[in-house]
Scaffold this active site. Structure first.
Site, PDB file in Angstrom:
ATOM      1  N   PRO A  17       8.046 -10.644  -1.150  1.00 61.58           N
ATOM      2  CA  PRO A  17       7.335 -11.498  -0.206  1.00 61.58           C
ATOM      3  C   PRO A  17       5.822 -11.435  -0.052  1.00 61.58           C
ATOM      4  O   PRO A  17       5.278 -10.294   0.153  1.00 61.58           O
ATOM      5  CB  PRO A  17       8.056 -11.325   1.175  1.00 61.58           C
ATOM      6  CG  PRO A  17       8.663  -9.994   1.089  1.00 61.58           C
ATOM      7  CD  PRO A  17       9.014  -9.856  -0.598  1.00 61.58           C
ATOM      8  N   ASN A  18       5.237 -12.566   0.165  1.00 63.51           N
ATOM      9  CA  ASN A  18       3.550 -12.477   0.574  1.00 63.51           C
ATOM     10  C   ASN A  18       2.890 -12.078  -0.809  1.00 63.51           C
ATOM     11  O   ASN A  18       1.723 -12.275  -0.697  1.00 63.51           O
ATOM     12  CB  ASN A  18       3.157 -11.496   1.499  1.00 63.51           C
ATOM     13  CG  ASN A  18       3.835 -11.983   2.996  1.00 63.51           C
ATOM     14  OD1 ASN A  18       4.053 -13.388   3.349  1.00 63.51           O
ATOM     15  ND2 ASN A  18       4.714 -11.179   3.626  1.00 63.51           N
ATOM     16  N   ARG A  25      -6.471 -12.442   0.838  1.00 63.00           N
ATOM     17  CA  ARG A  25      -6.502 -11.874   1.874  1.00 63.00           C
ATOM     18  C   ARG A  25      -6.380 -10.376   1.881  1.00 63.00           C
ATOM     19  O   ARG A  25      -5.848 -10.001   0.765  1.00 63.00           O
ATOM     20  CB  ARG A  25      -5.593 -12.037   3.083  1.00 63.00           C
ATOM     21  CG  ARG A  25      -5.739 -13.461   3.656  1.00 63.00           C
ATOM     22  CD  ARG A  25      -5.008 -13.690   4.912  1.00 63.00           C
ATOM     23  NE  ARG A  25      -4.889 -12.605   5.841  1.00 63.00           N
ATOM     24  CZ  ARG A  25      -3.601 -12.011   6.431  1.00 63.00           C
ATOM     25  NH1 ARG A  25      -2.483 -12.731   6.051  1.00 63.00           N
ATOM     26  NH2 ARG A  25      -3.592 -11.042   7.088  1.00 63.00           N
ATOM     27  N   TYR A  30      -5.331  -4.566  -1.307  1.00 63.20           N
ATOM     28  CA  TYR A  30      -4.523  -5.214  -2.302  1.00 63.20           C
ATOM     29  C   TYR A  30      -5.589  -5.607  -3.487  1.00 63.20           C
ATOM     30  O   TYR A  30      -5.013  -6.235  -4.670  1.00 63.20           O
ATOM     31  CB  TYR A  30      -3.746  -6.047  -2.021  1.00 63.20           C
ATOM     32  CG  TYR A  30      -2.564  -5.720  -1.093  1.00 63.20           C
ATOM     33  CD1 TYR A  30      -1.919  -4.665  -1.227  1.00 63.20           C
ATOM     34  CD2 TYR A  30      -2.647  -6.142   0.130  1.00 63.20           C
ATOM     35  CE1 TYR A  30      -0.929  -4.223  -0.466  1.00 63.20           C
ATOM     36  CE2 TYR A  30      -1.678  -5.823   1.025  1.00 63.20           C
ATOM     37  CZ  TYR A  30      -0.712  -4.871   0.896  1.00 63.20           C
ATOM     38  OH  TYR A  30       0.180  -4.237   1.785  1.00 63.20           O
ATOM     39  N   ASN A  81       8.014  -5.336  -7.863  1.00 59.78           N
ATOM     40  CA  ASN A  81       7.179  -5.073  -6.681  1.00 59.78           C
ATOM     41  C   ASN A  81       7.944  -5.524  -5.532  1.00 59.78           C
ATOM     42  O   ASN A  81       7.697  -6.796  -5.160  1.00 59.78           O
ATOM     43  CB  ASN A  81       5.877  -5.324  -6.714  1.00 59.78           C
ATOM     44  CG  ASN A  81       5.008  -4.964  -5.493  1.00 59.78           C
ATOM     45  OD1 ASN A  81       5.434  -4.760  -4.436  1.00 59.78           O
ATOM     46  ND2 ASN A  81       3.635  -5.056  -5.581  1.00 59.78           N
ATOM     47  N   ALA A  84       7.230  -5.963   1.155  1.00 58.69           N
ATOM     48  CA  ALA A  84       7.772  -5.148   2.356  1.00 58.69           C
ATOM     49  C   ALA A  84       9.409  -5.030   2.246  1.00 58.69           C
ATOM     50  O   ALA A  84       9.876  -4.418   2.935  1.00 58.69           O
ATOM     51  CB  ALA A  84       7.380  -6.072   3.427  1.00 58.69           C
ATOM     52  N   HIS A  87      11.312  -1.458   1.955  1.00 53.94           N
ATOM     53  CA  HIS A  87      11.321  -0.309   3.243  1.00 53.94           C
ATOM     54  C   HIS A  87      12.624  -0.734   3.956  1.00 53.94           C
ATOM     55  O   HIS A  87      12.999   0.057   4.641  1.00 53.94           O
ATOM     56  CB  HIS A  87      10.076  -0.482   4.006  1.00 53.94           C
ATOM     57  CG  HIS A  87       8.926  -0.659   3.321  1.00 53.94           C
ATOM     58  ND1 HIS A  87       8.357   0.567   2.536  1.00 53.94           N
ATOM     59  CD2 HIS A  87       7.891  -1.373   3.104  1.00 53.94           C
ATOM     60  CE1 HIS A  87       7.349   0.406   2.026  1.00 53.94           C
ATOM     61  NE2 HIS A  87       6.833  -0.877   2.210  1.00 53.94           N
ATOM     62  N   ASP A  94      21.452  -2.776  -3.384  1.00 50.87           N
ATOM     63  CA  ASP A  94      22.613  -3.003  -3.781  1.00 50.87           C
ATOM     64  C   ASP A  94      22.677  -3.974  -5.148  1.00 50.87           C
ATOM     65  O   ASP A  94      23.395  -3.478  -6.097  1.00 50.87           O
ATOM     66  CB  ASP A  94      23.774  -3.717  -2.937  1.00 50.87           C
ATOM     67  CG  ASP A  94      24.065  -2.643  -1.767  1.00 50.87           C
ATOM     68  OD1 ASP A  94      23.836  -1.328  -1.802  1.00 50.87           O
ATOM     69  OD2 ASP A  94      24.653  -3.040  -0.851  1.00 50.87           O
ATOM     70  N   GLU A 105       9.969   0.489 -10.264  1.00 49.60           N
ATOM     71  CA  GLU A 105       9.498   0.407  -8.925  1.00 49.60           C
ATOM     72  C   GLU A 105       7.933   0.323  -9.042  1.00 49.60           C
ATOM     73  O   GLU A 105       7.403   1.172  -9.470  1.00 49.60           O
ATOM     74  CB  GLU A 105       9.902   0.931  -7.794  1.00 49.60           C
ATOM     75  CG  GLU A 105       9.407   0.490  -6.325  1.00 49.60           C
ATOM     76  CD  GLU A 105       9.822   1.759  -5.314  1.00 49.60           C
ATOM     77  OE1 GLU A 105      10.666   2.650  -5.706  1.00 49.60           O
ATOM     78  OE2 GLU A 105       9.446   1.588  -4.109  1.00 49.60           O
ATOM     79  N   HIS A 107       4.049  -0.720  -6.902  1.00 49.85           N
ATOM     80  CA  HIS A 107       3.226  -1.208  -5.772  1.00 49.85           C
ATOM     81  C   HIS A 107       1.793  -1.014  -6.081  1.00 49.85           C
ATOM     82  O   HIS A 107       1.378  -0.078  -6.846  1.00 49.85           O
ATOM     83  CB  HIS A 107       3.541  -0.170  -4.729  1.00 49.85           C
ATOM     84  CG  HIS A 107       4.797  -0.159  -4.142  1.00 49.85           C
ATOM     85  ND1 HIS A 107       5.628  -1.278  -3.256  1.00 49.85           N
ATOM     86  CD2 HIS A 107       5.919   0.797  -4.377  1.00 49.85           C
ATOM     87  CE1 HIS A 107       6.820  -0.966  -3.078  1.00 49.85           C
ATOM     88  NE2 HIS A 107       7.030   0.328  -3.808  1.00 49.85           N
ATOM     89  N   ARG A 114       0.239   5.268   3.533  1.00 48.62           N
ATOM     90  CA  ARG A 114      -0.026   4.185   4.829  1.00 48.62           C
ATOM     91  C   ARG A 114       0.888   4.565   5.846  1.00 48.62           C
ATOM     92  O   ARG A 114       1.229   5.426   6.168  1.00 48.62           O
ATOM     93  CB  ARG A 114       0.179   2.986   4.260  1.00 48.62           C
ATOM     94  CG  ARG A 114      -0.608   2.746   2.819  1.00 48.62           C
ATOM     95  CD  ARG A 114      -0.519   1.248   2.205  1.00 48.62           C
ATOM     96  NE  ARG A 114      -0.872   0.289   3.295  1.00 48.62           N
ATOM     97  CZ  ARG A 114      -0.710  -1.129   2.985  1.00 48.62           C
ATOM     98  NH1 ARG A 114       0.106  -1.418   1.984  1.00 48.62           N
ATOM     99  NH2 ARG A 114      -0.870  -1.892   3.731  1.00 48.62           N
ATOM    100  N   ARG A 118       6.323   2.489   6.082  1.00 44.72           N
ATOM    101  CA  ARG A 118       6.085   2.459   4.609  1.00 44.72           C
ATOM    102  C   ARG A 118       6.472   3.461   3.561  1.00 44.72           C
ATOM    103  O   ARG A 118       6.689   3.431   2.429  1.00 44.72           O
ATOM    104  CB  ARG A 118       4.835   1.947   3.857  1.00 44.72           C
ATOM    105  CG  ARG A 118       4.280   0.578   4.754  1.00 44.72           C
ATOM    106  CD  ARG A 118       3.076   0.187   3.955  1.00 44.72           C
ATOM    107  NE  ARG A 118       2.396  -0.793   5.020  1.00 44.72           N
ATOM    108  CZ  ARG A 118       2.331  -2.115   4.954  1.00 44.72           C
ATOM    109  NH1 ARG A 118       3.181  -2.615   4.219  1.00 44.72           N
ATOM    110  NH2 ARG A 118       1.683  -2.783   5.818  1.00 44.72           N
TER     111      ARG A 118
END
Ligand code: CA2
Length: 155
Positions: A17-18, A25, A30, A81, A84, A87, A94, A105, A107, A114, A118
């Site tokens: 998400p995002n 932004r 990022y 990635n 959020a 977390h 699963d 994974e 990021h 952070r 997180r």
């Protein structure tokens, strides 16, 4: 007639998400590159090693779970990635646990430096490893890490 291909297989890149907002932004955390820029780097890295790469971004956990299901049997590994969802998304954990090939994974930032929320990753226990904190270069590093695992498996 099916087209002949020399591909060693398909790597699935998944974005949580995002991440579709990248480049618009929070450049201090990022960076300024867009998600399309990161996908292009991941794809060119995969292709340089003889793999194809597909990408999907979802803002809903169920859609990401379904994307992991869809990758079963048709891909050689996943780079994810999870945003959020990293977390707290146990359904994603699963789904990845039920995916047999290797998972990396990824990021952009280093979540360990952070906020404390997180610091837990529910994805890490079902991943072969994590690339974090290297900004956009992480997309190249994560694909290279996956390719190196696949080459070691084939050795
Ligand atoms: O560092 C990463 O790549 C993260 O997965 C990014 C997630 C964050 O929740 C993780 O802890 C670490 C957040 C992605 C949100 O991306 C935005 C991009 C532009 C504007 C706002 C959010």
């Amino acid at each position: 007639m099916a087209e002949a291909t020399n591909s060693s297989g398909t790597i699935v890149l998944l974005s949580g998400p995002n991440l579709n907002l990248l480049g618009t932004r929070e450049p201090g955390i990022y960076g300024t590159a867009t998600l399309d820029d990161h996908v292009a780097l991941a794809r060119s890295t995969a292709e340089a090693h003889g793999f194809e790469l597909t990408h999907a971004q979802h803002n809903h956990e169920g859609a990401l779970v379904e994307a992991v299901h869809a990758a079963r049997g048709v891909s050689v590994g996943i780079v994810i990635n999870p945003g959020a969802f990293t977390h707290y998304a146990w359904a994603l954990h699963d789904a990845l646990a039920a995916y047999e090939p290797p998972v990396v994974e990824l990021h952009l930032s280093n979540p360990a430096t952070r906020e404390s929320f997180r610091h837990l990753s529910v994805v890490a226990p079902v991943a072969s490893g994590t690339i974090a904190g290297f900004g956009g270069a992480g997309y190249r590093l994560a694909v290279e890490a996956l390719v190196s695992l696949l080459e070691a498996e084939g050795a």
